[in-house]
Write an enzyme that holds these catalytic residues in place. Structure first.
Site, short mmCIF file in Angstrom:
data_model
loop_
_atom_site.label_atom_id
_atom_site.label_comp_id
_atom_site.label_asym_id
_atom_site.label_seq_id
_atom_site.Cartn_x
_atom_site.Cartn_y
_atom_site.Cartn_z
N ASN A 52 0.84 -1.20 0.00
CA ASN A 52 0.00 0.00 0.00
C ASN A 52 0.88 1.25 0.00
OD1 ASN A 52 0.53 -0.97 2.74
ND2 ASN A 52 -0.84 0.63 3.48
N GLU A 54 0.26 5.29 0.62
CA GLU A 54 -0.70 6.31 1.06
C GLU A 54 -0.35 7.68 0.52
OE1 GLU A 54 -1.94 4.04 5.17
OE2 GLU A 54 -0.81 5.90 5.32
N CYS A 63 -4.04 0.67 -2.64
CA CYS A 63 -3.88 -0.52 -1.80
C CYS A 63 -2.84 -1.47 -2.40
CB CYS A 63 -5.21 -1.24 -1.67
SG CYS A 63 -6.52 -0.24 -0.94
N GLU A 65 -3.04 -4.66 -3.09
CA GLU A 65 -3.56 -5.55 -4.13
C GLU A 65 -3.57 -4.86 -5.48
OE1 GLU A 65 -5.88 -6.37 -0.26
OE2 GLU A 65 -4.99 -4.65 -1.27
N CYS A 96 -10.32 -4.54 0.45
CA CYS A 96 -11.43 -3.59 0.47
C CYS A 96 -12.30 -3.78 -0.78
CB CYS A 96 -10.90 -2.15 0.54
SG CYS A 96 -10.15 -1.56 -1.00
N CYS A 99 -10.67 -2.89 -4.17
CA CYS A 99 -9.70 -3.92 -4.56
C CYS A 99 -10.41 -5.18 -5.05
CB CYS A 99 -8.77 -4.25 -3.41
SG CYS A 99 -7.51 -2.98 -3.16
#
Length: 152
Positions: A52, A54, A63, A65, A96, A99
């Protein structure tokens, strides 16, 4: 477009899990302090890692993935046989919603997804949650739905 793999050998599974754990080290998580690592396995045995990343605007965050998938797709790889995801939480956590839909775009519904808890002991299989794309996103909308006939 995607591989349809129902099972992984134990050595393949463990190699993929370890890659997800290693990928987590590359996380840029200065805001949430929540690290995630993901690893995709290709049909030829290649592993593509993602973490990830940010952003101060939060909406710009990507993210793990999606990072792994974007790296693979932009390098020309669009076929996958499994995905492993790892966090620093002692229970396995699922991707999430965004994703899940992103994974659905590029991966077969029956593709295995291995959710790995923090502290996983290599080779034990303990604490893993194994599911599929379809298990994470039932009744999903995918690329093939855009090819359906339309009326009106």
């Amino acid at each position: 477009m995607t591989a349809d793999a129902l099972t992984l050998s134990i050595p393949e599974r463990e190699r993929l899990i370890q890659a997800a754990i290693e990928a987590k080290e590359g996380a840029y998580n200065r805001y949430s302090k929540f690290r995630v690592g993901a690893a995709l396995l290709t049909p030829d045995g290649q592993i593509i890692k993602g973490a990830n990343v940010e952003n101060a605007s939060y909406g710009g965050t990507i993210c793990a993935e999606r990072t792994a998938l974007v790296k693979a797709v932009t390098d020309g790889t669009r076929s996958f046989v499994a995905l492993a995801v790892n966090t620093d939480v002692a229970q396995p956590l699922t991707p999430c919603g965004i994703c899940r839909q992103f994974i659905r775009e590029f991966c077969a519904l029956k593709m295995p997804i291995i959710l790995v808890p923090a502290g996983y002991v290599a080779g034990s299989g303990e604490g893993l949650l194994e599911t599929t794309v379809e298990g994470l996103l039932p009744h999903s909308f995918g690329p093939e739905d855009l090819e359906l006939p339309r009326t009106g």
